[in-house]
Write a protein that holds these residues in place. Sequence first.
Motif, PDB file in Angstrom:
ATOM      1  N   UNK A  26       3.046  11.791  12.501  1.00 25.92           N
ATOM      2  CA  UNK A  26       4.048  12.708  11.928  1.00 25.92           C
ATOM      3  C   UNK A  26       4.775  12.081  10.742  1.00 25.92           C
ATOM      4  N   UNK A  27       4.047  11.826   9.665  1.00 26.01           N
ATOM      5  CA  UNK A  27       4.658  11.244   8.470  1.00 26.01           C
ATOM      6  C   UNK A  27       5.496  12.278   7.716  1.00 26.01           C
ATOM      7  N   UNK A  28       6.523  11.786   7.021  1.00 25.89           N
ATOM      8  CA  UNK A  28       7.368  12.627   6.170  1.00 25.89           C
ATOM      9  C   UNK A  28       6.981  12.348   4.722  1.00 25.89           C
ATOM     10  N   UNK A  29       6.600  13.387   3.993  1.00 28.28           N
ATOM     11  CA  UNK A  29       6.208  13.232   2.596  1.00 28.28           C
ATOM     12  C   UNK A  29       7.143  14.032   1.699  1.00 28.28           C
ATOM     13  N   UNK A  30       7.795  13.317   0.784  1.00 31.09           N
ATOM     14  CA  UNK A  30       8.656  13.950  -0.212  1.00 31.09           C
ATOM     15  C   UNK A  30       8.653  13.081  -1.471  1.00 31.09           C
TER      16      UNK A  30
ATOM     17  N   UNK B  35       0.826  -1.208   0.000  1.00 30.46           N
ATOM     18  CA  UNK B  35       0.000   0.000   0.000  1.00 30.46           C
ATOM     19  C   UNK B  35       0.861   1.259   0.000  1.00 30.46           C
ATOM     20  N   UNK B  36       1.805   1.352   0.952  1.00 29.91           N
ATOM     21  CA  UNK B  36       2.646   2.547   0.995  1.00 29.91           C
ATOM     22  C   UNK B  36       3.952   2.248   1.709  1.00 29.91           C
ATOM     23  N   UNK B  37       4.956   3.081   1.426  1.00 35.23           N
ATOM     24  CA  UNK B  37       6.211   3.095   2.163  1.00 35.23           C
ATOM     25  C   UNK B  37       6.166   4.313   3.071  1.00 35.23           C
ATOM     26  N   UNK B  38       6.315   4.073   4.379  1.00 39.71           N
ATOM     27  CA  UNK B  38       6.115   5.135   5.362  1.00 39.71           C
ATOM     28  C   UNK B  38       7.426   5.500   6.025  1.00 39.71           C
ATOM     29  N   UNK B  39       7.635   6.801   6.163  1.00 44.71           N
ATOM     30  CA  UNK B  39       8.719   7.303   7.018  1.00 44.71           C
ATOM     31  C   UNK B  39       8.137   8.399   7.893  1.00 44.71           C
ATOM     32  N   UNK B  40       8.394   8.303   9.194  1.00 48.48           N
ATOM     33  CA  UNK B  40       7.874   9.288  10.127  1.00 48.48           C
ATOM     34  C   UNK B  40       8.088   8.820  11.549  1.00 48.48           C
TER      35      UNK B  40
END
Length: 267
Positions: free
Chosen positions: A189-193, A148-153
């Motif tokens: 607090x996800x990081x989106x870039x 579904x997604x790769x998450x960083x946070x």
Amino acid sequence: MRYYVLDRGDQLSIDLSQQFHKLAEARGMQLDAETPEIVVSIGGDGTMLHAFHTFIDRISQLAFVGVHTGHLGFYADWQADELPALVDYMCGRSDAGARRAKIVKYPLLELEIHKKSGTTSHIALNEFTLKGIDGTIVIQIDINDETFEMFRGDGICISTPSGSTAYNKSLGGAMVHPTIEALQIAEIASINNRVFRTMGSPLLLPKHHHCDIFSCKEQRLMLTVDHNNYPIDDLVSVRCQVSDKKVSFARYRPFPFWNRVRSSFLV
């Protein structure tokens, strides 16, 4: 009736616990720490979580009642000055006559945690969270065995409907009525870039769905199941789904869920 009392440990809760024992003994109730029919939690929501996990192996055979002496008391139906009335209701001796408790059941969250060192299973009443100890975490989230997604946070919170009013609410998640058998995924607090793209919105999964969380690097993590913390440095994955088990609460008088939400957060 066989009962057990678990209190928060502050003086007021201890005094109320002793008062409850005296009232219960006078009415012929039996104190039973091994096989109670009713577990009375005297304290706050943390006390109820502690009571739940104390009797986790018997949750299908008992019901819980909460007496509020804490800060919020979302799971509590009774106030500190209402113990005589509660015991009367439990014994069917109230002014309203004999009244059987209405048993309401709330969905639970089932977790299967896979580590390089082995596999463990847990049940959560409120939520499961995964956070980094040294900084942000990198994880892959699959839904129904599809990436579904790769998450960083900072982390991920998976909550039950009753737990949706707790940590999940502070993360901007929806409050979900406990008749809806679902789990909710909320980001912390996800990081989106251009490398990490996340949904950025809470998700609800129905009972027949599941999600898997995969650790994507060597990282020290803190897993929290309700109030219990588990530091882990060899996580492989966590499978989350709605449990086949439910927790039971004994209601001796009406206290609808949305009334409970209103009294906890608005009044």
